[in-house]
Design a protein around this motif. Structure first.
Motif: not given
Length: 83
Positions: A68-74, A81-83
């Motif tokens: 629940e506290t981990k950072i989910i990196e993209t 692709q989003k840029v």
């Protein structure tokens, strides 16, 4: 340590819990971590032998806290692709 900028190896469990009070985290996560640290202290310093259900609860609390506290990196590819 890195996630919450706390020097955990140099602090007691009480100091860790106090430092986390100032951090953004759900109350449930704080309580779960506190249960885990208190039991660990009892086992380590008071030589207490926890019952099976206490061990199971501590494991569930530890796993839940990390999940629940981990950072989910993209991934980088998705960011590009989003840029």
């Amino acid at each position: 340590e890195n996630r919450y900028d706390i020097h955990a190896l140099e602090q007691t469990s009480d100091e860790i819990i106090s430092a986390l009070r100032l951090k953004t985290m759900s109350q449930l996560n704080k309580e779960n971590l506190q249960q885990l640290l208190v039991l660990a202290d009892l086992v380590k310093f008071a030589k207490e032998i926890p019952i099976g259900s206490e061990n199971e609860e501590s494991m569930k609390n530890a796993i839940a806290f990390v999940e629940e506290t981990k950072i989910i990196e993209t991934p980088i590819e998705q960011k590009e692709q989003k840029v």
